[in-house]
Enzyme design. Sequence first.
Site, mmCIF file in Angstrom:
data_model
loop_
_atom_site.group_PDB
_atom_site.id
_atom_site.type_symbol
_atom_site.label_atom_id
_atom_site.label_comp_id
_atom_site.label_asym_id
_atom_site.label_seq_id
_atom_site.Cartn_x
_atom_site.Cartn_y
_atom_site.Cartn_z
ATOM 1 N N ASN A 85 44.589 45.186 32.200
ATOM 2 C CA ASN A 85 44.742 45.642 33.587
ATOM 3 C C ASN A 85 46.062 45.217 34.226
ATOM 4 O O ASN A 85 46.591 45.934 35.074
ATOM 5 C CB ASN A 85 43.558 45.103 34.407
ATOM 6 C CG ASN A 85 43.799 45.192 35.899
ATOM 7 O OD1 ASN A 85 43.705 46.267 36.483
ATOM 8 N ND2 ASN A 85 44.140 44.073 36.521
ATOM 9 N N SER A 136 47.609 55.245 35.029
ATOM 10 C CA SER A 136 47.856 55.642 36.417
ATOM 11 C C SER A 136 47.891 57.162 36.469
ATOM 12 O O SER A 136 48.285 57.812 35.487
ATOM 13 C CB SER A 136 49.208 55.107 36.879
ATOM 14 O OG SER A 136 49.633 55.777 38.053
ATOM 15 N N TYR A 149 57.681 53.149 35.643
ATOM 16 C CA TYR A 149 56.224 52.952 35.662
ATOM 17 C C TYR A 149 55.506 54.092 34.960
ATOM 18 O O TYR A 149 54.657 53.867 34.093
ATOM 19 C CB TYR A 149 55.797 52.856 37.124
ATOM 20 C CG TYR A 149 54.336 52.571 37.368
ATOM 21 C CD1 TYR A 149 53.769 51.375 36.971
ATOM 22 C CD2 TYR A 149 53.536 53.501 38.027
ATOM 23 C CE1 TYR A 149 52.433 51.103 37.232
ATOM 24 C CE2 TYR A 149 52.209 53.236 38.295
ATOM 25 C CZ TYR A 149 51.663 52.036 37.898
ATOM 26 O OH TYR A 149 50.344 51.771 38.152
ATOM 27 N N LYS A 153 53.182 54.027 31.631
ATOM 28 C CA LYS A 153 51.763 54.428 31.649
ATOM 29 C C LYS A 153 51.501 55.617 30.713
ATOM 30 O O LYS A 153 50.396 55.754 30.191
ATOM 31 C CB LYS A 153 51.314 54.745 33.075
ATOM 32 C CG LYS A 153 51.304 53.516 34.007
ATOM 33 C CD LYS A 153 50.386 52.417 33.526
ATOM 34 C CE LYS A 153 50.182 51.325 34.577
ATOM 35 N NZ LYS A 153 49.329 50.228 34.115
ATOM 36 N N ILE A 182 45.341 53.077 45.014
ATOM 37 C CA ILE A 182 44.251 52.147 45.324
ATOM 38 C C ILE A 182 44.839 51.017 46.170
ATOM 39 O O ILE A 182 45.910 50.480 45.829
ATOM 40 C CB ILE A 182 43.631 51.562 44.026
ATOM 41 C CG1 ILE A 182 43.237 52.683 43.029
ATOM 42 C CG2 ILE A 182 42.443 50.668 44.346
ATOM 43 C CD1 ILE A 182 42.173 53.637 43.463
HETATM 44 N N1 LIG Z 1 46.776 50.010 43.015
HETATM 45 C C1 LIG Z 1 47.145 51.227 42.644
HETATM 46 O O1 LIG Z 1 47.416 52.106 43.469
HETATM 47 C C2 LIG Z 1 47.226 51.558 41.185
HETATM 48 C C3 LIG Z 1 47.380 52.909 40.823
HETATM 49 C C4 LIG Z 1 47.462 53.258 39.499
HETATM 50 C C5 LIG Z 1 47.382 52.276 38.515
HETATM 51 N N2 LIG Z 1 47.245 50.961 38.883
HETATM 52 C C6 LIG Z 1 47.193 49.964 37.805
HETATM 53 O O2 LIG Z 1 46.087 49.105 37.990
HETATM 54 C C7 LIG Z 1 46.379 47.820 37.420
HETATM 55 C C8 LIG Z 1 46.037 46.728 38.419
HETATM 56 O O3 LIG Z 1 46.920 46.815 39.526
HETATM 57 P P1 LIG Z 1 46.515 46.404 41.018
HETATM 58 O O4 LIG Z 1 46.738 47.588 41.852
HETATM 59 O O5 LIG Z 1 45.206 45.728 41.030
HETATM 60 O O6 LIG Z 1 47.734 45.415 41.371
HETATM 61 P P2 LIG Z 1 47.823 43.845 41.624
HETATM 62 O O7 LIG Z 1 46.811 43.393 42.591
HETATM 63 O O8 LIG Z 1 49.263 43.597 41.894
HETATM 64 O O9 LIG Z 1 47.424 43.261 40.202
HETATM 65 C C9 LIG Z 1 48.305 43.001 39.179
HETATM 66 C C10 LIG Z 1 47.786 41.748 38.488
HETATM 67 O O10 LIG Z 1 48.556 41.527 37.310
HETATM 68 C C11 LIG Z 1 48.825 40.144 37.222
HETATM 69 N N3 LIG Z 1 50.071 39.966 36.494
HETATM 70 C C12 LIG Z 1 51.292 40.474 36.843
HETATM 71 N N4 LIG Z 1 52.204 40.069 35.962
HETATM 72 C C13 LIG Z 1 51.557 39.304 35.044
HETATM 73 C C14 LIG Z 1 51.980 38.586 33.898
HETATM 74 N N5 LIG Z 1 53.257 38.610 33.496
HETATM 75 N N6 LIG Z 1 51.060 37.876 33.201
HETATM 76 C C15 LIG Z 1 49.763 37.856 33.604
HETATM 77 N N7 LIG Z 1 49.307 38.524 34.674
HETATM 78 C C16 LIG Z 1 50.203 39.234 35.381
HETATM 79 C C17 LIG Z 1 48.961 39.662 38.659
HETATM 80 O O11 LIG Z 1 48.647 38.283 38.795
HETATM 81 P P3 LIG Z 1 49.803 37.164 38.879
HETATM 82 O O12 LIG Z 1 50.820 37.652 39.854
HETATM 83 O O13 LIG Z 1 49.066 35.944 39.337
HETATM 84 O O14 LIG Z 1 50.333 37.023 37.489
HETATM 85 C C18 LIG Z 1 47.916 40.506 39.362
HETATM 86 O O15 LIG Z 1 46.668 39.844 39.403
HETATM 87 C C19 LIG Z 1 47.856 47.874 37.013
HETATM 88 O O16 LIG Z 1 47.976 48.142 35.640
HETATM 89 C C20 LIG Z 1 48.405 49.046 37.809
HETATM 90 O O17 LIG Z 1 49.520 49.627 37.197
HETATM 91 C C21 LIG Z 1 47.159 50.597 40.183
#
Ligand SMILES: NC(=O)c1ccc[n+]([C@@H]2O[C@H](COP(=O)([O-])OP(=O)(O)OC[C@H]3O[C@@H](n4cnc5c(N)ncnc54)[C@H](OP(=O)(O)O)[C@@H]3O)[C@@H](O)[C@H]2O)c1
Length: 248
Positions: A85, A136, A149, A153, A182
């Site tokens: 994730n 995504s 990005y 993906k 999201i």
């Molecule tokens: N939110 C959206 O609109 C959306 C849309 C499409 C896809 N997604 C995908 O959904 C997934 C989750 O994203 P989210 O929206 O929940 O964003 P988020 O809250 O920013 O979550 C990203 C998580 O990844 C962790 N992370 C980042 N770099 C890391 C590293 N080097 N090692 C270990 N952990 C790491 C972060 O924790 P730390 O900073 O503590 O490391 C954070 O908990 C992602 O793959 C994103 O691309 C999200």
Amino acid sequence: MKLDGKVAIVTGGGSGIGKAIAVRYAKEGAHVVIVGRREAVLKEIAALDDKISYVAGDITKDEVVEHVMETVKEKYGHLDILINNAGWCPVQPITEITIEDYDKAFSLDVRALVNMTIHALPMIIEAKGSIINLSSVGATHRAANLSMYVGAKAAVENFTRVWAIELAEKGVRVNAIAPGAIRTDIWNVTNLSLEDAKKHEEGIASSIPFKRFGKPDEVANVALFLASDEASYVSGSVYAVDGAQGAA
Ligand SMILES: NC(=O)c1ccc[n+]([C@@H]2O[C@H](COP(=O)([O-])OP(=O)(O)OC[C@H]3O[C@@H](n4cnc5c(N)ncnc54)[C@H](OP(=O)(O)O)[C@@H]3O)[C@@H](O)[C@H]2O)c1
């Protein structure tokens, strides 16, 4: 209790979608190991449910990936579900992208996902388990300023489908979820100015048929289905959770 007795790893389980999946899985009976760099954040999530534990570290580092797997093996002896994730999204046109942005996006969104998968596979195969990758809507519905990005993906979606074919005879299912917009922290950590970030967000919200952002729990619902026995014939699929954004 759809995941009773299962063990899951959720990368990026300290926030947003990963947190929602971890909490939901634990409620459904799974032991969940969340991974991220910010230990204080992981600690808070682990305090929500005694089935959640954490490993703090940067999964772009090989030794951290190995440490996560050793911890799970020692603690539980098996692994049923891997949720790849953790992700990061640089928001810049190609005229402004730096090679460091490319490295950062691909080392996390692609390389770390592959590395986690390779290292988890011996346990996942033994358990005839399941892998869920976070893609995504952007992988198939491109938008300006997101080239690094959506490129990353697109790779994730293709890995998902090929791994599903390769691992089918071993009883392992591999699926992806392609969220739309999201509401999570990912929207706060771009390299845009506050004003440009607001414009970027507004532009995206107005293009969604549901006219709203989704909630992390709405993604966790699908992640629960995909990890459960109810999805026993589902593999190689990419599930959109996007308020019809990708339907056009
Ligand atoms: N939110 C959206 O609109 C959306 C849309 C499409 C896809 N997604 C995908 O959904 C997934 C989750 O994203 P989210 O929206 O929940 O964003 P988020 O809250 O920013 O979550 C990203 C998580 O990844 C962790 N992370 C980042 N770099 C890391 C590293 N080097 N090692 C270990 N952990 C790491 C972060 O924790 P730390 O900073 O503590 O490391 C954070 O908990 C992602 O793959 C994103 O691309 C999200």
